[in-house]
Design an enzyme around this catalytic site. Structure first.
Site, PDB file in Angstrom:
ATOM      1  N   LYS A  68       0.843  -1.204   0.000  1.00 56.66           N
ATOM      2  CA  LYS A  68       0.000   0.000   0.000  1.00 56.66           C
ATOM      3  C   LYS A  68       0.877   1.252   0.000  1.00 56.66           C
ATOM      4  O   LYS A  68       0.629   2.201  -0.744  1.00 56.66           O
ATOM      5  CB  LYS A  68      -0.953  -0.018   1.196  1.00 56.66           C
ATOM      6  CG  LYS A  68      -2.066  -1.067   1.062  1.00 56.66           C
ATOM      7  CD  LYS A  68      -2.897  -1.275   2.330  1.00 56.66           C
ATOM      8  CE  LYS A  68      -3.904  -2.410   2.108  1.00 56.66           C
ATOM      9  NZ  LYS A  68      -4.744  -2.694   3.285  1.00 56.66           N
ATOM     10  N   GLN A 107      -5.312  -1.256   9.342  1.00 52.35           N
ATOM     11  CA  GLN A 107      -5.153  -2.569   8.712  1.00 52.35           C
ATOM     12  C   GLN A 107      -5.823  -3.651   9.557  1.00 52.35           C
ATOM     13  O   GLN A 107      -5.644  -3.721  10.775  1.00 52.35           O
ATOM     14  CB  GLN A 107      -3.650  -2.863   8.537  1.00 52.35           C
ATOM     15  CG  GLN A 107      -3.338  -4.176   7.847  1.00 52.35           C
ATOM     16  CD  GLN A 107      -3.769  -4.223   6.383  1.00 52.35           C
ATOM     17  OE1 GLN A 107      -3.888  -3.199   5.725  1.00 52.35           O
ATOM     18  NE2 GLN A 107      -4.015  -5.413   5.882  1.00 52.35           N
ATOM     19  N   ASP A 134     -11.572   2.897   3.880  1.00 52.02           N
ATOM     20  CA  ASP A 134     -12.042   1.511   3.811  1.00 52.02           C
ATOM     21  C   ASP A 134     -13.557   1.423   3.691  1.00 52.02           C
ATOM     22  O   ASP A 134     -14.104   0.322   3.542  1.00 52.02           O
ATOM     23  CB  ASP A 134     -11.617   0.738   5.069  1.00 52.02           C
ATOM     24  CG  ASP A 134     -10.329  -0.033   4.863  1.00 52.02           C
ATOM     25  OD1 ASP A 134     -10.190  -0.657   3.804  1.00 52.02           O
ATOM     26  OD2 ASP A 134      -9.475  -0.007   5.770  1.00 52.02           O
TER      27      ASP A 134
HETATM   28  N1  GUN Z   1      -7.016  -6.578   5.545  1.00 55.20           N
HETATM   29  C1  GUN Z   1      -7.306  -7.331   4.458  1.00 55.20           C
HETATM   30  N2  GUN Z   1      -7.984  -6.611   3.550  1.00 55.20           N
HETATM   31  C2  GUN Z   1      -8.127  -5.367   4.069  1.00 55.20           C
HETATM   32  C3  GUN Z   1      -8.732  -4.162   3.598  1.00 55.20           C
HETATM   33  O1  GUN Z   1      -9.305  -4.076   2.512  1.00 55.20           O
HETATM   34  N3  GUN Z   1      -8.652  -3.086   4.439  1.00 55.20           N
HETATM   35  C4  GUN Z   1      -8.043  -3.153   5.636  1.00 55.20           C
HETATM   36  N4  GUN Z   1      -8.034  -2.055   6.390  1.00 55.20           N
HETATM   37  N5  GUN Z   1      -7.474  -4.249   6.117  1.00 55.20           N
HETATM   38  C5  GUN Z   1      -7.513  -5.344   5.319  1.00 55.20           C
END
Ligand code: GUN
Length: 279
Positions: free
Chosen positions: A49, A93, A116
């Site tokens: 990311k 996360q 998100d």
């Molecule tokens: N962990 C796995 N997929 C995601 C996601 O799309 N967003 C977040 N914040 N954590 C994740």
């Protein structure tokens, strides 16, 4: 052989569009990532990311907290990031350690920083079809994949296996808003194959390798694999790709399918968040 929907190629195109828009509007979006504990997969994803942000001109700052962090300490950090005008997006996360109340954390995010799409206001806006919703990255990425093959969901039967807040539920809302007939199956569904065999579009978001087998797929279906399962060093999806690729009309691979799309939609959401905060 079905056609493979290449998430790498499509995600690159979306990231390039985001980069161009950032230059055009002279924006300086910033994403704050909160990473709790030492889950190796989460560290890998957060690294990706950060790299994706950098490449498109988004600043990123990772806040690493120990797995023993308290709810109050985590909430204090979120409050600080909410207040910080230089931060446009906040990503916590997942998964969080079990002692932390995930929904309480997401509910206290400033909705306009919730990249998100998990804040109740964003979920509500998506559900009601109101403007300004930030939409969960993975389902938004799946919609882009369908768009890339000019696939209209109108009147189609979409079957989603998995009902998580981050994938299954928002996916069902997006499909419904695109005029699909939607079935959401889950761990208590009886005779799952009976449902999946009805699917024009089958979306697997279960978290179990080879969960979807060829006998569960209607010939000519579009099969979207959201699964990310580690087998040794290898990443595999929820779909038996080798068995299904000749049954499906379209199929997404793992890796190189939905995963890169999630990251592309994160940078897109961060841009949207920055634009909303700049009025
Ligand atoms: N962990 C796995 N997929 C995601 C996601 O799309 N967003 C977040 N914040 N954590 C994740």
């Amino acid at each position: 052989m079905g056609i493979i929907i290449d998430g790498k190629v499509l995600s690159k195109k979306i990231r390039e569009e985001v980069a161009e828009e950032i230059i055009k509007h002279a924006l300086r979006p910033k994403l704050a990532v909160v990473l709790v504990g030492d889950d190796p997969a989460s560290h890998t994803y957060v690294g990706r990311k950060e790299k994706a942000c950098q490449a498109v001109g988004i600043l990123s700052a990772v806040h690493r907290l120990g797995s023993e962090v308290t709810q109050a300490e985590l909430m204090a950090l979120i409050a600080e990031l909410n207040q910080d005008n230089s931060v446009h997006g906040i990503l916590v996360q997942l998964p969080l350690p079990r002692h932390l109340d995930q929904m309480a954390i997401f509910s206290m995010l400033k909705p306009e920083k919730d990249v998100d799409g998990l804040h109740p206001l964003n979920v509500g806006r998506l559900n009601l079809g109101l403007p300004g919703a930030l939409v969960a990255c993975t389902p938004a990425g799946v919609m882009e994949m369908l768009k890339s093959i000019n696939y209209s969901l109108k009147g189609k039967h979409v079957v989603i296996v998995g009902r998580s807040n981050i994938v299954g539920k928002p996916m069902s809302t997006l499909a419904l808003r695109a005029d699909a007939t939607v079935t959401v199956a889950h761990s208590s569904t009886v005779n799952l194959a009976l449902h999946t065999r009805q699917a024009d579009v089958l979306i697997a978001a279960v978290g179990k390798r080879d969960f979807i087998t060829a006998d569960m797929v209607k010939p000519g279906a579009v099969v979207i694999d959201v699964g990310t399962n580690k087998v040794g060093d290898k990443l595999v999806g929820d779909v038996d790709f080798a068995g299904i690729k000749d049954v499906a009309a379209y199929i997404t691979p793992v890796p190189g399918g939905v995963g890169p799309m999630t990251i592309a939609m994160l940078v897109k959401n961060t841009l949207q968040a920055a634009k909303m905060q700049h009025g």
